[in-house]
Design a protein around this motif. Structure first.
Motif, PDB file in Angstrom:
ATOM      1  N   ASN A 154       1.824   0.126  -4.782  1.00  0.00           N
ATOM      2  CA  ASN A 154       2.975  -0.536  -4.153  1.00  0.00           C
ATOM      3  C   ASN A 154       3.228  -1.906  -4.781  1.00  0.00           C
ATOM      4  N   ILE A 155       2.162  -2.664  -4.991  1.00  0.00           N
ATOM      5  CA  ILE A 155       2.289  -3.970  -5.640  1.00  0.00           C
ATOM      6  C   ILE A 155       2.872  -3.795  -7.039  1.00  0.00           C
ATOM      7  N   LYS A 156       2.353  -2.820  -7.776  1.00  0.00           N
ATOM      8  CA  LYS A 156       2.826  -2.551  -9.135  1.00  0.00           C
ATOM      9  C   LYS A 156       4.322  -2.202  -9.143  1.00  0.00           C
ATOM     10  N   ALA A 157       4.744  -1.361  -8.215  1.00  0.00           N
ATOM     11  CA  ALA A 157       6.162  -0.969  -8.144  1.00  0.00           C
ATOM     12  C   ALA A 157       7.055  -2.182  -7.908  1.00  0.00           C
ATOM     13  N   LEU A 158       6.632  -3.076  -7.035  1.00  0.00           N
ATOM     14  CA  LEU A 158       7.430  -4.269  -6.746  1.00  0.00           C
ATOM     15  C   LEU A 158       7.422  -5.241  -7.921  1.00  0.00           C
ATOM     16  N   LEU A 159       6.282  -5.369  -8.585  1.00  0.00           N
ATOM     17  CA  LEU A 159       6.220  -6.207  -9.784  1.00  0.00           C
ATOM     18  C   LEU A 159       7.162  -5.669 -10.862  1.00  0.00           C
ATOM     19  N   GLU A 160       7.146  -4.365 -11.060  1.00  0.00           N
ATOM     20  CA  GLU A 160       8.013  -3.757 -12.072  1.00  0.00           C
ATOM     21  C   GLU A 160       9.484  -3.977 -11.740  1.00  0.00           C
ATOM     22  N   GLU A 161       9.808  -3.956 -10.461  1.00  0.00           N
ATOM     23  CA  GLU A 161      11.193  -4.214 -10.035  1.00  0.00           C
ATOM     24  C   GLU A 161      11.637  -5.621 -10.441  1.00  0.00           C
ATOM     25  N   ALA A 162      10.674  -6.550 -10.475  1.00  0.00           N
ATOM     26  CA  ALA A 162      10.975  -7.936 -10.846  1.00  0.00           C
ATOM     27  C   ALA A 162      10.770  -8.191 -12.342  1.00  0.00           C
ATOM     28  N   GLY A 163      10.398  -7.157 -13.092  1.00  0.00           N
ATOM     29  CA  GLY A 163      10.188  -7.313 -14.535  1.00  0.00           C
ATOM     30  C   GLY A 163       8.768  -7.633 -14.927  1.00  0.00           C
ATOM     31  N   GLY A 164       7.834  -7.529 -13.992  1.00  0.00           N
ATOM     32  CA  GLY A 164       6.434  -7.842 -14.276  1.00  0.00           C
ATOM     33  C   GLY A 164       5.549  -6.621 -14.268  1.00  0.00           C
ATOM     34  N   ASN A 165       4.242  -6.880 -14.279  1.00  0.00           N
ATOM     35  CA  ASN A 165       3.247  -5.809 -14.205  1.00  0.00           C
ATOM     36  C   ASN A 165       1.951  -6.375 -13.637  1.00  0.00           C
ATOM     37  N   LEU A 166       0.954  -5.526 -13.469  1.00  0.00           N
ATOM     38  CA  LEU A 166      -0.303  -5.962 -12.853  1.00  0.00           C
ATOM     39  C   LEU A 166      -0.983  -7.087 -13.627  1.00  0.00           C
ATOM     40  N   ALA A 167      -0.771  -7.154 -14.934  1.00  0.00           N
ATOM     41  CA  ALA A 167      -1.376  -8.222 -15.736  1.00  0.00           C
ATOM     42  C   ALA A 167      -0.846  -9.598 -15.341  1.00  0.00           C
ATOM     43  N   ASP A 168       0.289  -9.659 -14.651  1.00  0.00           N
ATOM     44  CA  ASP A 168       0.872 -10.926 -14.219  1.00  0.00           C
ATOM     45  C   ASP A 168       0.249 -11.461 -12.923  1.00  0.00           C
ATOM     46  N   VAL A 169      -0.567 -10.654 -12.249  1.00  0.00           N
ATOM     47  CA  VAL A 169      -1.174 -11.079 -10.987  1.00  0.00           C
ATOM     48  C   VAL A 169      -2.242 -12.129 -11.275  1.00  0.00           C
ATOM     49  N   ILE A 205       0.205  -2.779   2.210  1.00  0.00           N
ATOM     50  CA  ILE A 205      -0.819  -1.915   2.792  1.00  0.00           C
ATOM     51  C   ILE A 205      -0.727  -0.568   2.072  1.00  0.00           C
ATOM     52  N   GLY A 206      -1.632   0.326   2.404  1.00  0.00           N
ATOM     53  CA  GLY A 206      -1.735   1.593   1.684  1.00  0.00           C
ATOM     54  C   GLY A 206      -0.851   2.707   2.185  1.00  0.00           C
ATOM     55  N   THR A 207       0.374   2.393   2.569  1.00  0.00           N
ATOM     56  CA  THR A 207       1.295   3.453   2.993  1.00  0.00           C
ATOM     57  C   THR A 207       2.012   4.025   1.779  1.00  0.00           C
ATOM     58  N   ASP A 208       2.196   5.339   1.793  1.00  0.00           N
ATOM     59  CA  ASP A 208       2.984   5.950   0.727  1.00  0.00           C
ATOM     60  C   ASP A 208       4.462   5.699   1.016  1.00  0.00           C
ATOM     61  N   ARG A 209       5.337   6.185   0.162  1.00  0.00           N
ATOM     62  CA  ARG A 209       6.767   5.872   0.317  1.00  0.00           C
ATOM     63  C   ARG A 209       7.364   6.453   1.597  1.00  0.00           C
ATOM     64  N   ASP A 210       6.640   7.401   2.261  1.00  0.00           N
ATOM     65  CA  ASP A 210       7.098   7.958   3.535  1.00  0.00           C
ATOM     66  C   ASP A 210       6.470   7.265   4.737  1.00  0.00           C
ATOM     67  N   GLY A 211       5.658   6.227   4.482  1.00  0.00           N
ATOM     68  CA  GLY A 211       5.036   5.486   5.577  1.00  0.00           C
ATOM     69  C   GLY A 211       3.726   6.069   6.065  1.00  0.00           C
ATOM     70  N   ILE A 247      12.683  -9.102  -3.377  1.00  0.00           N
ATOM     71  CA  ILE A 247      12.489  -7.940  -4.235  1.00  0.00           C
ATOM     72  C   ILE A 247      12.156  -6.746  -3.353  1.00  0.00           C
ATOM     73  N   SER A 248      12.762  -5.610  -3.651  1.00  0.00           N
ATOM     74  CA  SER A 248      12.425  -4.376  -2.939  1.00  0.00           C
ATOM     75  C   SER A 248      12.455  -3.218  -3.920  1.00  0.00           C
ATOM     76  N   SER A 249      11.800  -2.139  -3.530  1.00  0.00           N
ATOM     77  CA  SER A 249      11.741  -0.939  -4.369  1.00  0.00           C
ATOM     78  C   SER A 249      11.798   0.282  -3.467  1.00  0.00           C
ATOM     79  N   ASP A 250      12.545   1.282  -3.899  1.00  0.00           N
ATOM     80  CA  ASP A 250      12.578   2.524  -3.125  1.00  0.00           C
ATOM     81  C   ASP A 250      11.303   3.329  -3.314  1.00  0.00           C
ATOM     82  N   ARG A 251      10.397   2.855  -4.174  1.00  0.00           N
ATOM     83  CA  ARG A 251       9.082   3.492  -4.349  1.00  0.00           C
ATOM     84  C   ARG A 251       8.072   3.009  -3.309  1.00  0.00           C
ATOM     85  N   VAL A 252       8.475   2.006  -2.508  1.00  0.00           N
ATOM     86  CA  VAL A 252       7.588   1.408  -1.504  1.00  0.00           C
ATOM     87  C   VAL A 252       8.219   1.592  -0.130  1.00  0.00           C
TER      88      VAL A 252
END
Length: 129
Positions: free
Chosen positions: A56-71, A33-39, A6-11
């Motif tokens: 970043n975790i949230k963006a990747l979860l959303e890419e896979a169809g999930g959300n923070l509640a799934d952690v 880690i706490g890097t913004d989308r520009d590193g 899974i990847s996201s252009d938001r990360v």
């Protein structure tokens, strides 16, 4: 069991060939880690780095169809005990009372000397996967 990257252009995508996240079966594994989308890191700011890790975790979860509640589990690394409370404030503001199981560590350092917070998360996506 096949795995899916899974990847996201938001990360930010670093120069090393690590997967941003991996789905295997019903589970997703992601470490940020706490890097913004520009590193860029918010140097010396544990609150902003924690929030960016979670974003970043949230963006990747959303890419896979999930959300923070799934952690279901997180391992949190901080590089100084002084960062503990600021990290916790942001962490619990995002996860709330239904916070996932957590392991927390104070470590000597992370991959970059400016990185002071890192969060490794496992999410259960069930039928979303």
């Amino acid at each position: 069991m096949p795995k899916r990257i899974i990847s996201s252009d938001r990360v930010y995508k670093g120069r090393l060939p690590f997967a941003q996240a991996t789905v295997a079966g019903d589970f997703m594994f992601v470490c940020c880690i706490g890097t913004d989308r520009d590193g860029k890191l918010a140097v010396g700011d544990p609150r902003r780095q924690t929030q960016q890790c979670i974003d970043n975790i949230k963006a990747l979860l959303e890419e896979a169809g999930g959300n923070l509640a799934d952690v279901v589990k997180c391992t949190v690394y901080v590089t100084d005990r002084a960062y503990w409370e600021p990290m916790n404030e942001v962490y619990f503001a995002n996860f709330g009372e239904a916070s996932p199981h957590r392991v927390s560590c104070i470590v000597n350092g992370l991959g970059s000397p400016d990185c002071i917070v890192e969060i490794d998360a496992t999410a259960y996506l069930g039928e979303k996967a």
